[in-house]
Each structure stands twice: as structure tokens, then as C-alpha cells.
Design an enzyme around this catalytic site. Structure first.
Site, PDB file in Angstrom:
ATOM      1  N   ARG A  37       0.834  -1.211   0.000  1.00  0.00           N
ATOM      2  CA  ARG A  37       0.000   0.000   0.000  1.00  0.00           C
ATOM      3  C   ARG A  37       0.866   1.257   0.000  1.00  0.00           C
ATOM      4  NH1 ARG A  37      -3.704  -0.585   4.999  1.00  0.00           N
ATOM      5  NH2 ARG A  37      -1.724  -1.353   5.748  1.00  0.00           N
ATOM      6  N   ASN A  55      -6.259  -2.799   2.098  1.00  0.00           N
ATOM      7  CA  ASN A  55      -6.181  -4.243   2.289  1.00  0.00           C
ATOM      8  C   ASN A  55      -7.585  -4.800   2.435  1.00  0.00           C
ATOM      9  OD1 ASN A  55      -3.394  -4.330   2.272  1.00  0.00           O
ATOM     10  ND2 ASN A  55      -3.185  -4.413   4.488  1.00  0.00           N
TER      11      ASN A  55
END
Length: 109
Positions: A37, A55
């Protein structure tokens, strides 16, 4: 399916390359707990794209990104490349016209 649905990034090549598009991607592989990320945000910011990354409970990472089609294509190529952190096994994607809802690129928790 939206009447404005374009398809995949490959399908988008048939449209105006300067058109702003929205890429929704579900990234599968070893993509959690590896900085995926963080690096996705950095890459999107480097390319001046907007959107989100988060996520998912199933171990995938969901990405929504908007910007000029040619730049989004570059970002999409990066998502599936060895340059992305972790190990990307598969990227499921869909492309549609951009909505303009984002002003930055952020991690969603």
C-alpha cells in the site's frame, strides 16, 4: 454493469488516450504486510493520480485510481511488474470513465 463501462486497460486503448479513466484493480498474491500500500501511494503520487488503496480481508489489495488513460496504463503496468513490492500473482481489473471524486491518493483503513 454501467453503460459507461469501458472494460480492461487493453480495451481502453480503443478510446481517447487523453480521456480520464477509473481503474479498479484487485491485486492477488503476497501483497499484504510487505509495504504494498505504501509503495502504491508513492507510485500514484509520482504519476499525479488520485484514488485509494486498501487491504481486503481475503488477503488481496483493492486499488481505485483515476487519471489520464495513458498514465493510468503506466500505473497498471507497474502494479503487475516486479517493481511492485511483494509478489503479484494476478490483477483483476475494470476500467470506466473517471468520476473525479478523489482529490488525492490515500490508504483506506
Amino acid at each position: 454493469m454501467s453503460p459507461h463501462y469501458i472494460g480492461t486497460m487493453a480495451d481502453a486503448a480503443d478510446h481517447d488516450a487523453g480521456q480520464d479513466v477509473r481503474l479498479r484493480a484487485r491485486v492477488e498474491g503476497v501483497v499484504q504486510a510487505v509495504g504494498f500500500r505504501y509503495w502504491t501511494v508513492r507510485k500514484a503520487e509520482e504519476l499525479s493520480l488520485t484514488g485509494t488503496v486498501r487491504n481486503e480481508d481475503d488477503g488481496t489489495v483493492a486499488v481505485v485510481v483515476e487519471g489520464p488513460q495513458s498514465v493510468v496504463l503506466e500505473f497498471r503496468r507497474w502494479l503487475g511488474s516486479d517493481d511492485a513490492p511483494g509478489r503479484v500473482d494476478h490483477v483483476e481489473e475494470s476500467v470506466s470513465p473517471a468520476t473525479g471524486e478523489f482529490s488525492s491518493f490515500d490508504v483506506v483503513y
